[in-house]
Enzyme design. Structure first.
Site, mmCIF file in Angstrom:
data_model
loop_
_atom_site.group_PDB
_atom_site.id
_atom_site.type_symbol
_atom_site.label_atom_id
_atom_site.label_comp_id
_atom_site.label_asym_id
_atom_site.label_seq_id
_atom_site.Cartn_x
_atom_site.Cartn_y
_atom_site.Cartn_z
ATOM 1 N N ALA A 270 47.108 10.298 -6.770
ATOM 2 C CA ALA A 270 48.323 11.033 -7.127
ATOM 3 C C ALA A 270 48.097 12.051 -8.240
ATOM 4 C CB ALA A 270 49.425 10.054 -7.533
ATOM 5 N N GLU A 271 46.968 11.942 -8.969
ATOM 6 C CA GLU A 271 46.657 12.901 -10.033
ATOM 7 C C GLU A 271 45.903 14.122 -9.511
ATOM 8 O OE1 GLU A 271 45.369 11.229 -13.956
ATOM 9 O OE2 GLU A 271 45.288 9.400 -12.728
ATOM 10 N N SER B 275 38.273 12.958 -6.089
ATOM 11 C CA SER B 275 39.702 12.828 -5.812
ATOM 12 C C SER B 275 40.283 11.746 -6.719
ATOM 13 C CB SER B 275 39.938 12.518 -4.331
ATOM 14 O OG SER B 275 39.217 11.379 -3.920
ATOM 15 N N LEU B 276 41.490 12.025 -7.200
ATOM 16 C CA LEU B 276 42.143 11.174 -8.192
ATOM 17 C C LEU B 276 43.469 10.617 -7.695
ATOM 18 C CD1 LEU B 276 41.503 13.529 -11.256
ATOM 19 C CD2 LEU B 276 40.175 11.497 -10.596
ATOM 20 N N ASP C 129 40.573 11.855 4.064
ATOM 21 C CA ASP C 129 39.999 12.582 5.197
ATOM 22 C C ASP C 129 40.725 13.908 5.409
ATOM 23 O OD1 ASP C 129 38.185 10.522 5.684
ATOM 24 O OD2 ASP C 129 39.508 9.525 7.120
#
Length: 150
Positions: free
Chosen positions: A63-64, A60-61, A92
């Protein structure tokens, strides 16, 4: 040292070769000993982590969006920018959306779409984790998925 114990725990978890892992950018970078600054670097990092056992690696990035590396290739998914009330619980919520997609037998692209929609809807929710099906559906329509060959 707290940082060392977290790294060790994450490294031991990776060594168990789970089916799927979902570190965030900072966690993946800590495991690999480098900063992850772009989508391309995240895909490369996910491929490297995949080489340690997991069949699917999701990074997971924030806001990207997120990248997924799996046996057939790689995906990058992104949501439109939203005015976040809070990001607490968004990781989550993302993972819950992914799990629901898998449980429903959705294609991997749709699992990523649902996961991003849930994580983004959580950012807009008045309380963390209290997202409505309508918000998820609205966000799902706006998610963009890009396929990469690896």
């Amino acid at each position: 040292d707290f940082g060392w114990s977290v790294w060790r725990r994450n490294a031991l978890g990776l060594a168990a070769a789970p089916e799927v892992i979902k570190p965030n950018r900072q966690e993946a970078g800590a495991l690999l000993g480098r900063e992850i600054r772009s989508v391309v670097e995240a895909i490369a990092a996910a491929r490297e982590l995949q080489g340690h056992g997991p069949r699917t690696v999701i990074i997971s990035l924030g806001a990207e969006g997120a990248v997924v590396v799996y046996e057939q290739g790689a995906l990058h998914g992104s949501s439109p920018k939203v005015k976040a009330i809070s990001t607490v619980g968004s990781g989550d919520s993302f993972l819950a959306g992914w799990a629901v997609g898998v449980a429903q037998g959705l294609a991997i692209e749709e699992c990523l779409r649902l996961a991003l929609a849930c994580g983004t809807a959580n950012c807009e929710a008045d309380s963390p984790g209290m997202i409505s099906p309508e918000a998820v559906k609205r966000q799902s329509l706006a998610v963009k998925i890009e396929r990469f060959s690896i």
